[in-house]
Enzyme design. Structure first.
Site, mmCIF file in Angstrom:
data_model
loop_
_atom_site.group_PDB
_atom_site.id
_atom_site.type_symbol
_atom_site.label_atom_id
_atom_site.label_comp_id
_atom_site.label_asym_id
_atom_site.label_seq_id
_atom_site.Cartn_x
_atom_site.Cartn_y
_atom_site.Cartn_z
ATOM 1 N N ASP A 33 3.712 -6.406 10.076
ATOM 2 C CA ASP A 33 3.016 -5.360 10.823
ATOM 3 C C ASP A 33 3.015 -5.730 12.311
ATOM 4 O OD1 ASP A 33 0.653 -3.068 9.953
ATOM 5 O OD2 ASP A 33 0.664 -3.830 12.003
ATOM 6 N N ILE A 34 3.192 -4.726 13.174
ATOM 7 C CA ILE A 34 3.262 -4.973 14.621
ATOM 8 C C ILE A 34 1.892 -5.361 15.196
ATOM 9 C CG2 ILE A 34 2.819 -2.638 15.486
ATOM 10 C CD1 ILE A 34 5.355 -2.997 17.243
ATOM 11 N N ASN A 88 -3.565 3.596 2.850
ATOM 12 C CA ASN A 88 -4.294 4.658 3.536
ATOM 13 C C ASN A 88 -3.567 5.981 3.330
ATOM 14 O OD1 ASN A 88 -6.200 2.837 4.638
ATOM 15 N ND2 ASN A 88 -4.791 2.310 6.296
ATOM 16 N N GLY A 94 -7.388 6.659 7.939
ATOM 17 C CA GLY A 94 -6.771 5.715 8.865
ATOM 18 C C GLY A 94 -5.263 5.655 8.785
ATOM 19 N N GLN A 95 -4.641 6.573 8.025
ATOM 20 C CA GLN A 95 -3.177 6.554 8.000
ATOM 21 C C GLN A 95 -2.653 7.040 9.343
ATOM 22 O OE1 GLN A 95 -1.263 8.902 4.883
ATOM 23 N NE2 GLN A 95 0.737 7.979 5.306
ATOM 24 N N SER A 96 -1.803 6.234 9.957
ATOM 25 C CA SER A 96 -1.249 6.591 11.272
ATOM 26 C C SER A 96 0.259 6.768 11.226
ATOM 27 C CB SER A 96 -1.624 5.519 12.308
ATOM 28 O OG SER A 96 -1.104 4.269 11.937
ATOM 29 N N HIS A 101 3.284 3.368 2.778
ATOM 30 C CA HIS A 101 3.387 1.926 3.006
ATOM 31 C C HIS A 101 2.209 1.212 2.372
ATOM 32 C CE1 HIS A 101 1.438 3.823 6.478
ATOM 33 N NE2 HIS A 101 0.673 2.735 6.570
ATOM 34 N N LEU A 102 2.525 0.080 1.794
ATOM 35 C CA LEU A 102 1.512 -0.784 1.185
ATOM 36 C C LEU A 102 1.266 -1.946 2.127
ATOM 37 C CD1 LEU A 102 -0.116 -1.505 -1.436
ATOM 38 C CD2 LEU A 102 1.883 -2.838 -2.133
ATOM 39 N N HIS A 103 0.011 -2.085 2.577
ATOM 40 C CA HIS A 103 -0.344 -3.248 3.399
ATOM 41 C C HIS A 103 -0.552 -4.455 2.476
ATOM 42 C CE1 HIS A 103 -1.550 -1.088 7.237
ATOM 43 N NE2 HIS A 103 -1.673 -0.092 6.387
HETATM 44 P P1 DGP Z 1 -1.662 2.879 8.623
HETATM 45 O O1 DGP Z 1 -2.769 2.883 9.615
HETATM 46 O O2 DGP Z 1 -2.148 2.585 7.197
HETATM 47 O O3 DGP Z 1 -0.816 4.126 8.706
HETATM 48 O O4 DGP Z 1 -0.747 1.640 9.013
HETATM 49 C C1 DGP Z 1 0.345 1.732 9.876
HETATM 50 C C2 DGP Z 1 0.673 0.354 10.321
HETATM 51 O O5 DGP Z 1 1.981 0.389 10.875
HETATM 52 C C3 DGP Z 1 -0.233 -0.211 11.403
HETATM 53 O O6 DGP Z 1 -0.930 -1.350 10.888
HETATM 54 C C4 DGP Z 1 0.679 -0.607 12.537
HETATM 55 C C5 DGP Z 1 2.053 -0.562 11.901
HETATM 56 N N1 DGP Z 1 3.124 -0.118 12.797
HETATM 57 C C6 DGP Z 1 3.139 1.037 13.508
HETATM 58 N N2 DGP Z 1 4.288 1.140 14.201
HETATM 59 C C7 DGP Z 1 5.008 0.017 13.905
HETATM 60 C C8 DGP Z 1 6.286 -0.452 14.325
HETATM 61 O O7 DGP Z 1 7.016 0.178 15.103
HETATM 62 N N3 DGP Z 1 6.692 -1.644 13.833
HETATM 63 C C9 DGP Z 1 5.919 -2.368 12.947
HETATM 64 N N4 DGP Z 1 6.416 -3.536 12.530
HETATM 65 N N5 DGP Z 1 4.706 -1.950 12.535
HETATM 66 C C10 DGP Z 1 4.258 -0.767 13.015
#
Ligand code: DGP
Length: 115
Positions: A33-34, A88, A94-96, A101-103
């Site tokens: 995750d970024i 999410n 909180g889904q963005s 995707h599974l954290h």
């Molecule tokens: P959610 O909030 O559940 O939709 O999680 C989305 C996650 O995706 C958030 O923790 C940050 C991550 N993320 C967003 N953009 C990028 C990206 O460009 N690269 C990576 N590695 N992660 C990203």
């Protein structure tokens, strides 16, 4: 749809956006995750574009199961004694990024309930 050209995670699948890939198969890609919330914070995603986990489960129980099995495998490789999987669905939760995707979060004590 197989891929959405406007989706950040589809671009990670194709390599158009760089990411620290930790696992790849035909069905699943996992990457760091970024904005990590813990020492291990990996996102495990289907290689096909599906908006959320419920849609993925209806489309492919097999790929849905793969997400969890890859999470378990990565956690084991990292020697995590416990970990949390988060899914999410929808902005209110909180889904963005609207590609399922599974954290996988671990490597520190995790509080409950979540915020
Ligand atoms: P959610 O909030 O559940 O939709 O999680 C989305 C996650 O995706 C958030 O923790 C940050 C991550 N993320 C967003 N953009 C990028 C990206 O460009 N690269 C990576 N590695 N992660 C990203």
């Amino acid at each position: 749809m197989a891929l959405d050209l406007n989706c950040i995670f589809c671009k990670i699948v194709t390599g158009d956006i760089p990411a620290q890939i930790v696992y790849r198969s035909d069905n699943v890609v996992a990457f760091d995750d970024i904005t990590p919330q813990a020492p291990t914070h990996v996102l495990i995603i289907p290689t096909i574009h599906v908006e959320n986990i419920g849609d993925l489960a209806q489309l492919s129980p097999t790929i849905t199961a793969d997400l969890f099995s890859v999470a378990k495998q990565i956690a084991a490789e990292r020697g995590l004694s416990g970990f949390r999987n988060v899914l999410n669905t929808g902005e209110e939760a909180g889904q963005s990024v609207f590609h399922a995707h599974l954290h996988l979060i671990g490597g520190r004590s995790l509080a409950w309930p979540p915020g």
